[in-house]
Design an enzyme around this catalytic site. Structure first.
Site, PDB file in Angstrom:
ATOM      1  N   ASP A  69      10.539   0.725  -0.006  1.00 48.84           N
ATOM      2  CA  ASP A  69      10.627   1.852   0.916  1.00 48.84           C
ATOM      3  C   ASP A  69      11.055   1.364   2.304  1.00 48.84           C
ATOM      4  O   ASP A  69      10.470   1.740   3.307  1.00 48.84           O
ATOM      5  CB  ASP A  69       9.288   2.592   0.975  1.00 48.84           C
ATOM      6  N   GLY A  97       0.332  10.472   8.830  1.00 47.49           N
ATOM      7  CA  GLY A  97       1.393  10.635   7.848  1.00 47.49           C
ATOM      8  C   GLY A  97       0.819  11.003   6.514  1.00 47.49           C
ATOM      9  O   GLY A  97      -0.310  11.472   6.414  1.00 47.49           O
ATOM     10  N   SER A  98       1.590  10.738   5.489  1.00 49.87           N
ATOM     11  CA  SER A  98       1.177  11.122   4.152  1.00 49.87           C
ATOM     12  C   SER A  98      -0.111  10.420   3.764  1.00 49.87           C
ATOM     13  O   SER A  98      -0.907  10.919   2.998  1.00 49.87           O
ATOM     14  CB  SER A  98       2.260  10.722   3.175  1.00 49.87           C
ATOM     15  N   PHE A  99      -0.331   9.260   4.304  1.00 43.60           N
ATOM     16  CA  PHE A  99      -1.420   8.393   3.876  1.00 43.60           C
ATOM     17  C   PHE A  99      -2.718   8.707   4.582  1.00 43.60           C
ATOM     18  O   PHE A  99      -3.767   8.337   4.135  1.00 43.60           O
ATOM     19  CB  PHE A  99      -1.031   6.961   4.178  1.00 43.60           C
ATOM     20  N   GLY A 100      -2.661   9.362   5.729  1.00 40.33           N
ATOM     21  CA  GLY A 100      -3.870   9.557   6.510  1.00 40.33           C
ATOM     22  C   GLY A 100      -3.555   9.400   7.984  1.00 40.33           C
ATOM     23  O   GLY A 100      -2.426   9.589   8.408  1.00 40.33           O
ATOM     24  N   GLY A 136      -0.913   7.906  15.073  1.00 39.48           N
ATOM     25  CA  GLY A 136       0.009   8.722  14.297  1.00 39.48           C
ATOM     26  C   GLY A 136      -0.638   9.119  12.995  1.00 39.48           C
ATOM     27  O   GLY A 136      -1.698   8.619  12.637  1.00 39.48           O
ATOM     28  N   LYS A 182      -6.152   2.406   9.609  1.00 32.71           N
ATOM     29  CA  LYS A 182      -5.671   3.559   8.860  1.00 32.71           C
ATOM     30  C   LYS A 182      -6.875   4.183   8.165  1.00 32.71           C
ATOM     31  O   LYS A 182      -7.636   3.477   7.503  1.00 32.71           O
ATOM     32  CB  LYS A 182      -4.718   2.992   7.820  1.00 32.71           C
ATOM     33  N   VAL A 236      -3.741   7.066  11.555  1.00 35.15           N
ATOM     34  CA  VAL A 236      -3.866   5.703  12.057  1.00 35.15           C
ATOM     35  C   VAL A 236      -4.414   5.736  13.474  1.00 35.15           C
ATOM     36  O   VAL A 236      -3.935   6.509  14.311  1.00 35.15           O
ATOM     37  CB  VAL A 236      -2.512   4.972  12.040  1.00 35.15           C
TER      38      VAL A 236
END
Lengths: 589, 383
Positions: free
Chosen positions: A128, A17-20, A15, A37, A22
């Site tokens: 969060d 997301g905002s972070f990078g 997947g 990640k 995975v």
């Protein structure tokens, strides 16, 4: 240094997301499956320190209810964070086939409470908690994940002020910035429980900006209807107690009947199987993406460019780079470059990737502990873009219930929706783009004005307003601005511009209004020469922040130097600092 | 619940400290003592409850006071500081909590403007503890807890002074605060100078933590640092340029260029800046950064490069390099990072630099003015 990345066999993408992004991977030393990640540090402005913070929170956690951190290391400009692999997916994924039943929710809540109890006893706040951040193992074990905005308190009793989290799940005291502690996670847990039983959190169809006003204003959400048991309703009511002092702690909630009677985590395997069947039944061929080392992580041999700097009298013989190896960092944008020499020149400027996409699934993080503008200025780093003001940027674009974070971590993969058939509610999805997306300069400025000034101002005033009627009026105004920004950013720009002009034009008003001092001398910023052609446009752009020009001392030696007249402004400043240095040393200068 | 607390509280802090000390010496003697490790973990978690209380019961000032006195009497902080890497996972975190609380502790009667008593004790009587904490970066197990404790201690300039000026070898006694001689040049093998290697050679987590501490040392106490940099200018920037700016690690490289910019543009470091931007070699280094193939490295490099160009009193060496590269720079800069269109400050500064370079004279002009005409620029900076 040992290349740590070679210890892992990276497989398909799990997947992004905002972070990078995975990936699933195998640890070659022991055959264990892990999740890795990849964070592209090149696409993040100023937040390496923040990422380190996240790692240090993770690395000091050891609990069966928290995703286990294993290692982190650098590969080129990518940071790899190795975590335990959880094959069951997130609760949000598991919600896609349908809502959970009460028994399942009870199990998840108990396991989450155990995780939160651990974190809270460690002086950590997750900040969060939501279904997307709850991961399940194949066997049904429940673990808290994504510590992107978690906080470590120095003192067990200390409080936080930072405005952080995802709007729909945020506790009222977090939004009001009146100081909050561990109890904020308990509220988010209550919202997550509603999310699991209903498929979405309360206010899910409302604009996130508006939700920020609704949560503190409205009575706390409740679970209603005969289909739910009273213990469940009571559990939700306990979690969603508006006064954090009256809200029970994780430890206390673990004694609640709702979770005491919950079944074994293994029962959650039903949810995992349901999801697998659902995926299968939809005949979706899972579009598996495999990891491929991207070219830009490889380093090119340096200094082969024939337009490189000349430092020595002996000029190095011009070398022509073999074609093919050179073009790899090129972007499509460079394709229309007219001639090869031009391209060679561009080479070292490392082809700019398209401007980072606006990611609403990022988490806003800002530090408004001190809201006096001058102080904030002083803390501001030298770059404007380094201090992304959160709200507007991320929330103004649509309804995505994004986690809010001051910076963006843009993954190097453009998060395309692989799964067009995917339906339902995805909190990690990019926001809807507004249909009337004008891209004129005015519209851009308008949007920026909204995100950097108007939206923030409304929120700041709101947070310092206690009176209910006044709050109501302000939130209506904020909504109106937000609507305007979405429908007609150009109009918004003109309103702000004219408003400023009028304020400045009125002699009484312009003197009465407190003036902003944007430049402190210690702030590392160049002062523009008077004749700088960009100064005008710069002033125009910042018309409402009059830039104080430093006073020039009557006679400055630097001015005498031929060819230096144009640098008057700058040399004044430098000279002033220099002479101050002298004064400090010799007093009588 | 209350029953448990009373039992925990009934043990005197002095007992806990003594037991801890014994156990620590036992795990030092035999590397594999699981029973001792387990007992130690218990002692440390009891200490943690004493210093920070529990969510239900706040800590008692008297108990904390007694604990602080006992740790000083038994010299426990020294034993702890050199043993963190031997402790089990949770005990390392507890140590960090206990240590930080003890450093911050002030008796109720204590004047708020005075340094906490333990801080004064450390710099006058037991600076070895501070040095041991720094050496925590030699093992990955101790790096992060030691880093947290160190940064807590480095909030006090006296502690920073010990780190900067200590030159003791392992096993020797460290420098006392009263022995610090700011005007004496450093040999470059003291504990401060080892940070360069810890940042450059350690694994990512340790390197990142060591960098954070290093940055604190360099930026927190301005007057201390300014005089240190003036005295050790050559040595410091030789290491900074060669080890950190040239680091193979992307993070170390990028962060240290940024730190360099912050140091140079800090008002307190005016003389350091002037000395730095006088050197042609330093300019070459920066111009190479502009051509790095990673755009954030280019960007950080730009913020150092701009200081060279903006300086109205450029040295002849700097002028010569800029003049020789004038055409190249004027071709290069307009396209440099031209996607940062929403970064107004950057765009303005870039066009300012272009203008400066256009207006450079044909030949370098020696503009050293009488006031600055002291024998060498560096001695001026050193004063």
């Amino acid at each position: 240094m040992d290349d740590m990345s070679s210890h892992y066999q990276v497989m398909e993408e799990l997947g992004s997301g905002s972070f990078g992004v995975v990936y699933k991977a195998i640890d070659k030393t022991d055959g264990e499956i892990v999740a890795i990640k990849h964070i592209d540090l090149e696409s993040s402005e100023d937040d390496i320190q923040e990422i380190q913070q996240e790692i240090s929170v993770l690395a000091t956690c050891a609990s069966p209810y928290v995703t286990q951190y294993k290692a982190s290391f650098l590969k080129g400009h990518k940071l790899w964070i190795v975590m335990e692999y959880l094959g069951g997916g997130s609760c949000l994924d598991l919600l896609k086939p349908g809502c959970f039943n009460e028994a399942h929710v009870a199990i998840v809540c108990r396991e989450l409470l155990l995780g939160l109890d651990y974190l809270h006893s460690e002086g950590k706040i997750h900040r969060d908690v939501k279904a997307a951040n709850v991961l399940l193992s194949q066997t049904g074990k429940v673990k808290l994940a994504d510590f992107g905005v978690a906080a470590q308190l120095v003192n067990i009793k200390s409080q936080r002020n930072t405005f952080v989290g995802t709007p729909f799940w945020m506790a009222p005291e977090v939004i009001q910035q009146a100081g909050y502690d561990f109890k904020a996670d308990i509220w988010s847990l209550g919202i997550t429980a509603i999310e699991m039983i209903n498929g979405e959190p309360p206010h899910a169809s409302t604009h996130p900006m508006k939700v920020l006003f609704l949560i503190p204003k409205n009575p706390a959400p409740r679970l209603e209807g005969n289909e739910y048991s009273n213990t469940f309703k009571d559990f939700i009511a306990q979690c969603l107690t508006k006064d954090p002092d009256l809200r029970p702690s994780a430890k206390e909630l673990l004694r609640h009947k709702f979770v005491r009677n919950a079944g074994k985590p293994e029962a959650l395997q039903e949810l995992i199987h349901r999801k697998q069947d659902w995926d299968g039944g939809r005949g979706e061929t899972k579009d598996v993406k495999y990891y491929a080392e991207s070219l830009n992580t490889m380093t090119r041999p340096e200094d082969l460019d024939d337009d490189d700097w000349v430092f020595d009298t002996v000029k190095p013989p011009p070398m022509f780079k073999p074609k093919g190896t050179d073009w790899m960092t090129f972007d499509e944008e460079e394709e229309n470059a007219p001639d090869p020499t031009q391209m060679l020149e561009d080479m070292h400027i490392s082809a700019p990737p398209p401007p980072p996409k606006h990611q609403a699934n990022s988490t806003v993080r800002r530090v408004p502990t001190d809201r006096s503008p001058s102080v904030r200025r002083a803390n501001t780093k030298r770059r404007s873009s380094g201090v992304k003001q959160p709200l507007g940027l991320d929330l103004s674009y649509g309804n995505s219930p994004s986690t809010v974070r001051q910076f963006r971590r843009v993954s190097d993969k453009v998060p395309t929706d692989l799964n067009p058939a995917k339906h339902g509610f995805d909190e990690n999805q990019s926001p809807k783009t507004v249909a009337t997306d004008t891209s004129s300069k005015e519209a851009q400025i308008g949007r920026r004005a909204y995100s950097k000034a108007v939206g923030m101002s409304c929120q700041e005033v709101l947070s310092t307003t206690g009176d209910g009627d006044k709050r109501e009026a302000i939130s209506r105004l904020a909504e109106a601005w937000s609507d305007l920004e979405m429908v007609d950013p150009e109009g918004l720009y003109h309103i702000v511009r004219i408003m400023n002009e009028k304020l400045q034009a009125d002699s009484r008003l312009s003197t009465l209004l407190p003036s902003t001092q944007p430049d402190s001398p210690s702030r590392p910023r160049l002062v523009l020469a008077q004749n700088n052609p960009h100064l005008k446009s710069h002033r125009r752009r910042q018309s409402y922040v009059p830039e104080p020009q430093p006073q020039s001392p009557p006679s400055v030696p630097a001015q005498a130097a031929p060819g230096m007249e144009h640098t008057k402004q700058l040399s004044d400043v430098l000279y002033q600092r220099w002479s101050e240095g002298l004064r400090n040393r010799w007093g009588g200068f | 619940m209350a029953f448990f607390f009373n039992r925990g509280r009934s043990r005197q802090p002095a007992d806990i400290v003594r037991t801890t000390k014994e156990l620590l010496s036992r795990i030092h003697d035999s590397q594999n003592a699981p029973k001792a490790e387990e007992d130690l973990a218990k002692q440390l978690s009891q200490m943690k409850v004493i210093v920070q209380g529990t969510p239900e019961v706040p800590p008692s000032v008297d108990q904390v006071h007694a604990l602080v006195q006992a740790t000083i009497q038994e010299d426990l902080l020294f034993d702890l500081s050199r043993s963190i890497h031997l402790l089990p996972f949770e005990a390392r975190k507890d140590t960090q909590t206990v240590f930080s609380h003890i450093l911050r502790f002030r008796p109720t009667s204590y004047a708020a403007e005075k340094d906490p008593p333990v801080i004064s004790y450390l710099v006058h009587h037991r600076p070895e503890i501070i040095v041991e904490l720094c050496r925590g970066y030699m093992q990955s197990q101790s790096a992060m807890p030691c880093g947290v404790i160190l940064r807590e201690a480095l909030k006090f300039d006296v502690i920073t002074a010990i780190v900067l000026y200590d030159q003791s070898n392992e096993g020797e006694s460290a420098i006392r605060l009263s022995d610090v001689k700011p005007n004496q040049r450093q040999r470059g093998d003291g504990v401060f100078w080892r940070f360069f290697d810890w940042i450059d050679k350690s694994c990512f987590e340790v390197s990142a933590d060591a960098y954070t501490t290093f940055r604190d040392i360099l930026t927190r106490h301005k007057s201390l640092m300014t005089s240190y940099l003036a005295t050790n200018f050559e040595l410091f920037f030789a290491r900074f340029n060669n080890i950190l700016i040239h680091s193979d690690s992307y993070v170390t490289k990028r962060q240290s260029i940024k730190l360099l910019g912050e140091i140079l543009l800090d008002r307190a470091n005016y003389n350091v800046m002037m000395a730095y931007v006088e050197s042609g070699d330093n300019l070459k280094l920066c111009m190479k950064l502009l051509r790095d193939d990673r755009k954030m490295v280019q960007y950080e490099g730009f913020h150092v490069f701009k200081v060279f160009v903006a300086n109205p009193n450029k040295s002849v060496a700097v002028q010569r390099i800029l003049i020789n590269n004038r055409d190249r720079l004027l071709r290069f800069l307009p396209k440099f990072l031209d996607d940062r269109t929403d970064d107004d400050q950057f765009m303005d500064e870039k066009s300012f630099l272009v203008r400066q370079i256009e207006l450079l004279p044909k030949e370098p002009v020696d503009r050293t003015r009488p006031t600055r005409d002291s024998p060498s620029a560096h001695t001026a900076a050193v004063a």
